[in-house]
Design a protein around this motif. Structure first.
Motif, PDB file in Angstrom:
ATOM      1  N   ALA A  63       0.940  -1.057  -0.051  1.00 20.38           N
ATOM      2  CA  ALA A  63      -0.281   0.174   0.290  1.00 20.38           C
ATOM      3  C   ALA A  63       0.862   1.138  -0.214  1.00 20.38           C
ATOM      4  O   ALA A  63      -0.009   2.420  -0.194  1.00 20.38           O
ATOM      5  N   ASP A  64       2.260   1.047   0.483  1.00 19.22           N
ATOM      6  CA  ASP A  64       2.641   1.944   0.157  1.00 19.22           C
ATOM      7  C   ASP A  64       3.076   2.888  -1.363  1.00 19.22           C
ATOM      8  O   ASP A  64       4.090   1.856  -2.371  1.00 19.22           O
ATOM      9  N   ALA A  65       2.836   4.196  -1.101  1.00 19.33           N
ATOM     10  CA  ALA A  65       2.518   4.489  -2.622  1.00 19.33           C
ATOM     11  C   ALA A  65       4.025   5.318  -3.410  1.00 19.33           C
ATOM     12  O   ALA A  65       4.436   4.904  -4.483  1.00 19.33           O
ATOM     13  N   GLU A  66       5.405   5.762  -2.310  1.00 19.47           N
ATOM     14  CA  GLU A  66       6.373   6.059  -2.247  1.00 19.47           C
ATOM     15  C   GLU A  66       7.204   5.095  -3.365  1.00 19.47           C
ATOM     16  O   GLU A  66       7.740   4.105  -4.232  1.00 19.47           O
ATOM     17  N   ALA A  67       6.765   3.835  -2.504  1.00 23.80           N
ATOM     18  CA  ALA A  67       7.658   2.539  -3.280  1.00 23.80           C
ATOM     19  C   ALA A  67       7.098   1.821  -3.662  1.00 23.80           C
ATOM     20  O   ALA A  67       7.879   1.446  -5.185  1.00 23.80           O
ATOM     21  N   ARG A  68       5.634   1.967  -4.579  1.00 23.33           N
ATOM     22  CA  ARG A  68       5.333   1.875  -5.378  1.00 23.33           C
ATOM     23  C   ARG A  68       5.411   2.804  -6.837  1.00 23.33           C
ATOM     24  O   ARG A  68       6.299   2.493  -8.118  1.00 23.33           O
ATOM     25  N   ARG A  69       6.217   3.764  -6.888  1.00 22.33           N
ATOM     26  CA  ARG A  69       6.462   4.719  -7.386  1.00 22.33           C
ATOM     27  C   ARG A  69       8.248   4.560  -7.949  1.00 22.33           C
ATOM     28  O   ARG A  69       8.345   4.628  -8.734  1.00 22.33           O
TER      29      ARG A  69
END
Length: 100
Positions: A63-69
């Motif tokens: 759910a971590d948006a920064e990790a996905r980006r």
């Protein structure tokens, strides 16, 4: 002498452009294959290691948006670096090229 006005050629030009875009390009007449530039093996290894690290980080926190980006950024970097259109091809090519 005044010239009679001519019809605008924009319609003609648009039709020609559309036709040219739809017409497949002729096959290369050259017998030599296309030349592709390859990165330094160290750059491919570095991109692969960052890709793996960010993938593990994303797996740990989906759910971590920064990790996905960050993961998507490194995936895109691999695609560009290896000259491949899809992530699976880019990762496979980088693994083979880096000898991993």
């Amino acid at each position: 002498m005044v010239r009679p006005s001519r019809r605008p050629r924009s319609g003609y030009c648009v039709r020609r452009a559309v036709l040219a875009a739809r017409t497949p390009a002729p096959a290369s007449r050259s017998s030599t294959p296309a030349v592709h530039l390859l990165p330094l093996p160290e750059d491919a290894e570095r991109a692969l290691s960052w890709f793996v690290e960010t993938r593990l980080r994303l797996t740990a926190a989906p759910a971590d948006a920064e990790a996905r980006r960050t993961f998507e950024d490194w995936l895109f970097t691999l695609c560009v670096l290896m000259g491949r259109p899809t992530p699976s091809e880019a990762v496979r090519e980088a693994l083979q090229y880096a000898g991993a």
